[in-house]
Design a protein around this motif. Sequence first.
Motif, PDB file in Angstrom:
ATOM      1  N   THR A  34     -18.184   7.352 -13.415  1.00  0.00           N
ATOM      2  CA  THR A  34     -16.928   7.688 -12.756  1.00  0.00           C
ATOM      3  C   THR A  34     -15.776   6.837 -13.268  1.00  0.00           C
ATOM      4  O   THR A  34     -14.626   7.180 -13.060  1.00  0.00           O
ATOM      5  N   ASP A  35     -16.064   5.705 -13.947  1.00  0.00           N
ATOM      6  CA  ASP A  35     -14.999   4.879 -14.515  1.00  0.00           C
ATOM      7  C   ASP A  35     -14.257   5.615 -15.624  1.00  0.00           C
ATOM      8  O   ASP A  35     -13.139   5.255 -15.954  1.00  0.00           O
ATOM      9  N   LYS A  36     -14.872   6.621 -16.214  1.00  0.00           N
ATOM     10  CA  LYS A  36     -14.235   7.362 -17.293  1.00  0.00           C
ATOM     11  C   LYS A  36     -13.813   8.753 -16.849  1.00  0.00           C
ATOM     12  O   LYS A  36     -13.429   9.583 -17.647  1.00  0.00           O
ATOM     13  N   GLU A  37     -13.877   9.010 -15.558  1.00  0.00           N
ATOM     14  CA  GLU A  37     -13.610  10.336 -15.024  1.00  0.00           C
ATOM     15  C   GLU A  37     -12.139  10.496 -14.626  1.00  0.00           C
ATOM     16  O   GLU A  37     -11.623   9.728 -13.825  1.00  0.00           O
ATOM     17  N   TRP A  38     -11.472  11.485 -15.193  1.00  0.00           N
ATOM     18  CA  TRP A  38     -10.129  11.839 -14.744  1.00  0.00           C
ATOM     19  C   TRP A  38     -10.283  12.520 -13.389  1.00  0.00           C
ATOM     20  O   TRP A  38     -11.223  13.291 -13.181  1.00  0.00           O
ATOM     21  N   ARG A  39      -9.347  12.254 -12.458  1.00  0.00           N
ATOM     22  CA  ARG A  39      -9.417  12.873 -11.140  1.00  0.00           C
ATOM     23  C   ARG A  39      -8.082  13.511 -10.782  1.00  0.00           C
ATOM     24  O   ARG A  39      -7.032  12.924 -10.997  1.00  0.00           O
ATOM     25  N   LEU A  40      -8.175  14.691 -10.201  1.00  0.00           N
ATOM     26  CA  LEU A  40      -7.004  15.387  -9.688  1.00  0.00           C
ATOM     27  C   LEU A  40      -7.181  15.526  -8.182  1.00  0.00           C
ATOM     28  O   LEU A  40      -8.248  15.924  -7.725  1.00  0.00           O
ATOM     29  N   SER A  41      -6.146  15.176  -7.423  1.00  0.00           N
ATOM     30  CA  SER A  41      -6.241  15.290  -5.964  1.00  0.00           C
ATOM     31  C   SER A  41      -5.021  16.015  -5.417  1.00  0.00           C
ATOM     32  O   SER A  41      -3.934  15.948  -5.975  1.00  0.00           O
ATOM     33  N   VAL A  42      -5.240  16.714  -4.311  1.00  0.00           N
ATOM     34  CA  VAL A  42      -4.167  17.441  -3.642  1.00  0.00           C
ATOM     35  C   VAL A  42      -4.402  17.322  -2.142  1.00  0.00           C
ATOM     36  O   VAL A  42      -5.536  17.357  -1.677  1.00  0.00           O
ATOM     37  N   GLY A  43      -3.300  17.130  -1.394  1.00  0.00           N
ATOM     38  CA  GLY A  43      -3.475  17.018   0.041  1.00  0.00           C
ATOM     39  C   GLY A  43      -2.180  16.802   0.799  1.00  0.00           C
ATOM     40  O   GLY A  43      -1.132  16.519   0.206  1.00  0.00           O
ATOM     41  N   PRO A  44      -2.252  16.922   2.125  1.00  0.00           N
ATOM     42  CA  PRO A  44      -1.080  16.716   2.971  1.00  0.00           C
ATOM     43  C   PRO A  44      -0.779  15.235   3.181  1.00  0.00           C
ATOM     44  O   PRO A  44      -1.652  14.383   3.017  1.00  0.00           O
ATOM     45  N   GLU A  45       0.470  14.969   3.553  1.00  0.00           N
ATOM     46  CA  GLU A  45       0.910  13.614   3.862  1.00  0.00           C
ATOM     47  C   GLU A  45       1.656  13.634   5.187  1.00  0.00           C
ATOM     48  O   GLU A  45       2.413  14.568   5.465  1.00  0.00           O
ATOM     49  N   PHE A  46       1.416  12.605   5.997  1.00  0.00           N
ATOM     50  CA  PHE A  46       2.069  12.470   7.293  1.00  0.00           C
ATOM     51  C   PHE A  46       2.668  11.077   7.359  1.00  0.00           C
ATOM     52  O   PHE A  46       2.002  10.101   7.008  1.00  0.00           O
ATOM     53  N   GLY A  47       3.917  10.965   7.821  1.00  0.00           N
ATOM     54  CA  GLY A  47       4.553   9.658   7.839  1.00  0.00           C
ATOM     55  C   GLY A  47       5.448   9.429   9.028  1.00  0.00           C
ATOM     56  O   GLY A  47       5.829  10.368   9.746  1.00  0.00           O
ATOM     57  N   ILE A  48       5.783   8.154   9.230  1.00  0.00           N
ATOM     58  CA  ILE A  48       6.697   7.733  10.289  1.00  0.00           C
ATOM     59  C   ILE A  48       7.779   6.875   9.648  1.00  0.00           C
ATOM     60  O   ILE A  48       7.469   5.878   8.991  1.00  0.00           O
ATOM     61  N   PRO A  49       9.057   7.236   9.823  1.00  0.00           N
ATOM     62  CA  PRO A  49      10.135   6.423   9.254  1.00  0.00           C
ATOM     63  C   PRO A  49      10.296   5.112  10.016  1.00  0.00           C
ATOM     64  O   PRO A  49       9.873   5.004  11.177  1.00  0.00           O
ATOM     65  N   SER A  50      10.911   4.136   9.380  1.00  0.00           N
ATOM     66  CA  SER A  50      11.119   2.839  10.021  1.00  0.00           C
ATOM     67  C   SER A  50      12.585   2.431   9.911  1.00  0.00           C
ATOM     68  O   SER A  50      13.375   3.075   9.235  1.00  0.00           O
ATOM     69  N   GLY A  51      12.925   1.356  10.573  1.00  0.00           N
ATOM     70  CA  GLY A  51      14.286   0.822  10.520  1.00  0.00           C
ATOM     71  C   GLY A  51      15.295   1.742  11.181  1.00  0.00           C
ATOM     72  O   GLY A  51      14.975   2.503  12.102  1.00  0.00           O
ATOM     73  N   ASN A  52      16.537   1.696  10.716  1.00  0.00           N
ATOM     74  CA  ASN A  52      17.604   2.517  11.279  1.00  0.00           C
ATOM     75  C   ASN A  52      17.325   4.010  11.142  1.00  0.00           C
ATOM     76  O   ASN A  52      17.782   4.818  11.942  1.00  0.00           O
ATOM     77  N   PHE A  53      16.581   4.371  10.129  1.00  0.00           N
ATOM     78  CA  PHE A  53      16.263   5.776   9.887  1.00  0.00           C
ATOM     79  C   PHE A  53      15.430   6.358  11.029  1.00  0.00           C
ATOM     80  O   PHE A  53      15.505   7.545  11.313  1.00  0.00           O
ATOM     81  N   ALA A  54      14.639   5.514  11.688  1.00  0.00           N
ATOM     82  CA  ALA A  54      13.779   5.973  12.778  1.00  0.00           C
ATOM     83  C   ALA A  54      14.581   6.406  14.002  1.00  0.00           C
ATOM     84  O   ALA A  54      14.061   7.135  14.853  1.00  0.00           O
ATOM     85  N   HIS A  55      15.852   6.001  14.100  1.00  0.00           N
ATOM     86  CA  HIS A  55      16.679   6.427  15.230  1.00  0.00           C
ATOM     87  C   HIS A  55      17.010   7.922  15.157  1.00  0.00           C
ATOM     88  O   HIS A  55      17.187   8.571  16.180  1.00  0.00           O
ATOM     89  N   ASN A  56      17.108   8.451  13.951  1.00  0.00           N
ATOM     90  CA  ASN A  56      17.526   9.836  13.759  1.00  0.00           C
ATOM     91  C   ASN A  56      16.408  10.777  13.316  1.00  0.00           C
ATOM     92  O   ASN A  56      16.545  11.991  13.415  1.00  0.00           O
ATOM     93  N   TYR A  57      15.320  10.195  12.782  1.00  0.00           N
ATOM     94  CA  TYR A  57      14.230  11.021  12.247  1.00  0.00           C
ATOM     95  C   TYR A  57      12.909  10.585  12.865  1.00  0.00           C
ATOM     96  O   TYR A  57      12.627   9.395  12.978  1.00  0.00           O
ATOM     97  N   GLY A  58      12.105  11.566  13.277  1.00  0.00           N
ATOM     98  CA  GLY A  58      10.885  11.262  14.006  1.00  0.00           C
ATOM     99  C   GLY A  58       9.648  11.109  13.156  1.00  0.00           C
ATOM    100  O   GLY A  58       8.874  10.184  13.338  1.00  0.00           O
ATOM    101  N   TRP A  59       9.433  12.017  12.206  1.00  0.00           N
ATOM    102  CA  TRP A  59       8.239  11.947  11.401  1.00  0.00           C
ATOM    103  C   TRP A  59       8.415  12.720  10.104  1.00  0.00           C
ATOM    104  O   TRP A  59       9.393  13.440   9.922  1.00  0.00           O
ATOM    105  N   LEU A  60       7.453  12.553   9.214  1.00  0.00           N
ATOM    106  CA  LEU A  60       7.491  13.173   7.898  1.00  0.00           C
ATOM    107  C   LEU A  60       6.244  14.024   7.722  1.00  0.00           C
ATOM    108  O   LEU A  60       5.158  13.625   8.130  1.00  0.00           O
ATOM    109  N   PHE A  61       6.423  15.181   7.129  1.00  0.00           N
ATOM    110  CA  PHE A  61       5.298  16.023   6.747  1.00  0.00           C
ATOM    111  C   PHE A  61       5.535  16.485   5.317  1.00  0.00           C
ATOM    112  O   PHE A  61       6.646  16.860   4.960  1.00  0.00           O
ATOM    113  N   GLY A  62       4.500  16.441   4.514  1.00  0.00           N
ATOM    114  CA  GLY A  62       4.638  16.878   3.125  1.00  0.00           C
ATOM    115  C   GLY A  62       3.284  17.061   2.471  1.00  0.00           C
ATOM    116  O   GLY A  62       2.255  17.147   3.142  1.00  0.00           O
ATOM    117  N   GLY A  63       3.301  17.086   1.178  1.00  0.00           N
ATOM    118  CA  GLY A  63       2.073  17.227   0.410  1.00  0.00           C
ATOM    119  C   GLY A  63       2.303  16.733  -1.003  1.00  0.00           C
ATOM    120  O   GLY A  63       3.444  16.616  -1.450  1.00  0.00           O
TER     121      GLY A  63
END
Length: 196
Positions: A34-63
């Motif tokens: 597996t040390d010589k294996e190329w890997r491709l991955s795909v998937g969703p992402e979920f996030g939470i903003p921080s700092g001043n940005f968190a006052h206006n934005y609640g969460w992140l969804f993407g992929g």
Amino acid sequence: MKSKIGIVTVLLVSFAFASKAQTSTPAGSTTSSTDKEWRLSVGPEFGIPSGNFAHNYGWLFGGSVQLDIPVFVPGLYVTANAGYDNLIAKKDVANINVQTIPVKAGFKYFVFSDLVYVQAMAGVHFLANKSDLNADKAAAFTYTPGVGVLLKLAPKNYLDLGVRWEETAGFYNGGEGSGGNSYGQVTLRVAYSFGL
């Protein structure tokens, strides 16, 4: 805050190299296939903003889609990542969702066999809805230190679970909140990965 993140990233990478340096390969053995294996991955992402940005934005969804390419050192991979992020505005705030297309590259290093890794990437977030937001810039620099695990499901099939801190420069020339100079977020990526 940025200096703390930089220090943590340096410590994680230093720990990774130090722990790998302490292990030795017995005479006559070879590295894992597996040390010589190329890997491709795909998937969703979920996030939470921080700092001043968190006052206006609640969460992140993407992929995202990510390619891991092995290099000369066992357990070390060069990574290329691209995706789509939608930072969701809070309902009680008169803001518009921030939609970006992140393009990043970096390194992934396995500190424990082919299971636990540290990762660092840098790149650009392209703003997909610049005109809707009246933003000054269409692109902003981003960097992301993170950690994760790669769980083997079957030969050449994996579940890649990663958590990262992501800091992105602002799309505006000044101000606070949605017009701030930068924003951060904590993001979870759950991806299906397969060997090529």
